[in-house]
Design a protein around this motif. Structure first.
Motif, PDB file in Angstrom:
ATOM      1  N   LYS A   6      43.703 -14.154  43.686  1.00 38.81           N
ATOM      2  CA  LYS A   6      44.144 -15.530  43.531  1.00 38.81           C
ATOM      3  C   LYS A   6      43.048 -15.964  42.496  1.00 38.81           C
ATOM      4  CE  LYS A   6      45.025 -18.367  46.834  1.00 38.81           C
ATOM      5  NZ  LYS A   6      45.105 -19.042  48.020  1.00 38.81           N
ATOM      6  N   THR A   7      43.289 -17.310  41.847  1.00 41.59           N
ATOM      7  CA  THR A   7      42.252 -17.971  41.176  1.00 41.59           C
ATOM      8  C   THR A   7      41.575 -19.032  41.916  1.00 41.59           C
ATOM      9  OG1 THR A   7      43.651 -17.658  39.010  1.00 41.59           O
ATOM     10  CG2 THR A   7      42.038 -19.240  38.943  1.00 41.59           C
ATOM     11  N   TYR A   8      40.112 -18.939  41.692  1.00 40.19           N
ATOM     12  CA  TYR A   8      39.377 -19.711  42.384  1.00 40.19           C
ATOM     13  C   TYR A   8      38.428 -20.625  41.142  1.00 40.19           C
ATOM     14  CZ  TYR A   8      40.831 -17.420  46.718  1.00 40.19           C
ATOM     15  OH  TYR A   8      41.624 -17.031  47.474  1.00 40.19           O
ATOM     16  N   THR A   9      37.948 -21.528  41.491  1.00 33.14           N
ATOM     17  CA  THR A   9      36.785 -22.338  40.753  1.00 33.14           C
ATOM     18  C   THR A   9      35.499 -21.949  41.278  1.00 33.14           C
ATOM     19  OG1 THR A   9      38.324 -23.778  40.161  1.00 33.14           O
ATOM     20  CG2 THR A   9      36.081 -24.253  39.635  1.00 33.14           C
ATOM     21  N   CYS A  10      34.587 -21.452  40.533  1.00 37.34           N
ATOM     22  CA  CYS A  10      33.477 -21.130  40.866  1.00 37.34           C
ATOM     23  C   CYS A  10      32.532 -22.197  40.921  1.00 37.34           C
ATOM     24  CB  CYS A  10      32.666 -19.954  39.783  1.00 37.34           C
ATOM     25  SG  CYS A  10      31.015 -19.716  40.129  1.00 37.34           S
TER      26      CYS A  10
ATOM     27  N   ARG B 252      33.847 -22.452  36.042  1.00 36.51           N
ATOM     28  CA  ARG B 252      34.805 -21.841  35.526  1.00 36.51           C
ATOM     29  C   ARG B 252      35.735 -20.967  36.389  1.00 36.51           C
ATOM     30  NH1 ARG B 252      30.922 -19.258  31.365  1.00 36.51           N
ATOM     31  NH2 ARG B 252      31.370 -17.408  32.890  1.00 36.51           N
ATOM     32  N   ASP B 253      36.733 -20.536  36.056  1.00 33.96           N
ATOM     33  CA  ASP B 253      37.750 -19.781  36.807  1.00 33.96           C
ATOM     34  C   ASP B 253      37.066 -18.499  37.322  1.00 33.96           C
ATOM     35  OD1 ASP B 253      39.486 -21.864  37.335  1.00 33.96           O
ATOM     36  OD2 ASP B 253      41.026 -21.001  35.767  1.00 33.96           O
ATOM     37  N   VAL B 254      37.380 -18.047  38.562  1.00 37.04           N
ATOM     38  CA  VAL B 254      37.414 -16.717  38.837  1.00 37.04           C
ATOM     39  C   VAL B 254      38.716 -16.152  39.048  1.00 37.04           C
ATOM     40  CG1 VAL B 254      36.457 -15.252  40.928  1.00 37.04           C
ATOM     41  CG2 VAL B 254      35.376 -17.023  40.412  1.00 37.04           C
ATOM     42  N   VAL B 255      39.016 -15.300  37.941  1.00 35.78           N
ATOM     43  CA  VAL B 255      40.575 -14.787  37.786  1.00 35.78           C
ATOM     44  C   VAL B 255      40.776 -13.834  38.817  1.00 35.78           C
ATOM     45  CG1 VAL B 255      40.688 -15.809  35.319  1.00 35.78           C
ATOM     46  CG2 VAL B 255      39.921 -13.578  35.899  1.00 35.78           C
TER      47      VAL B 255
ATOM     48  N   HIS C 233      33.747 -10.685  43.040  1.00 37.86           N
ATOM     49  CA  HIS C 233      33.127 -11.740  43.297  1.00 37.86           C
ATOM     50  C   HIS C 233      32.679 -12.034  44.629  1.00 37.86           C
ATOM     51  CE1 HIS C 233      37.299 -13.059  44.226  1.00 37.86           C
ATOM     52  NE2 HIS C 233      36.581 -14.020  45.298  1.00 37.86           N
TER      53      HIS C 233
ATOM     54  N   ARG D 256      33.486 -20.900  49.536  1.00 41.91           N
ATOM     55  CA  ARG D 256      33.716 -21.029  48.246  1.00 41.91           C
ATOM     56  C   ARG D 256      33.451 -19.711  47.412  1.00 41.91           C
ATOM     57  NH1 ARG D 256      36.018 -24.612  49.462  1.00 41.91           N
ATOM     58  NH2 ARG D 256      35.384 -26.880  49.494  1.00 41.91           N
TER      59      ARG D 256
ATOM     60  N   HIS E 233      31.170 -16.531  41.215  1.00 40.00           N
ATOM     61  CA  HIS E 233      30.917 -15.159  40.450  1.00 40.00           C
ATOM     62  C   HIS E 233      29.684 -14.639  40.974  1.00 40.00           C
ATOM     63  CE1 HIS E 233      33.104 -17.638  37.367  1.00 40.00           C
ATOM     64  NE2 HIS E 233      33.952 -16.392  37.283  1.00 40.00           N
TER      65      HIS E 233
END
Length: 93
Positions: free
Chosen positions: A46-50, A55-58, A63, A83, A86
């Motif tokens: 999934k995509t998360y915001t660091c 920025r996105d953790v794609v 991570h 949370r 990165h």
């Protein structure tokens, strides 16, 4: 047929969970204890915001998942507030 000496999983055996929990560690930052659990690239889906860089953790990026280890509201609240960071962002925080 020869006998297998391998241990067979028993019903309710959570050996995978035990293996994954072995990766968890506790770190102290800014006077607080944090639980740090690595997520491999294969597990990241999934995509998360660091919170470190915004920025996105794609998906497909290794991570860390971080949550308080000593929160006053209890383990369930701490885990709910986890949370995804990165690895480099957590290292420099």
């Amino acid at each position: 047929m020869p006998r297998s000496n391998r241990r067979r999983p028993q019903p309710g055996d959570d050996s995978l969970e035990r293996l994954l929990s072995g990766w968890k560690r506790t770190e102290t930052r800014r006077g607080a204890a944090w639980t740090v659990q690595p997520v491999s690239a294969a597990q990241a889906q999934k995509t998360y915001t660091c919170p470190g860089c915004g920025r996105d953790v794609v998906p497909g990026t290794a991570h860390l998942v971080i949550w308080r280890a000593d929160g006053v509201l209890g383990d369930a609240a701490d885990l709910a507030a986890r949370r995804h960071w990165h690895t480099a962002c957590w290292r420099i925080s």
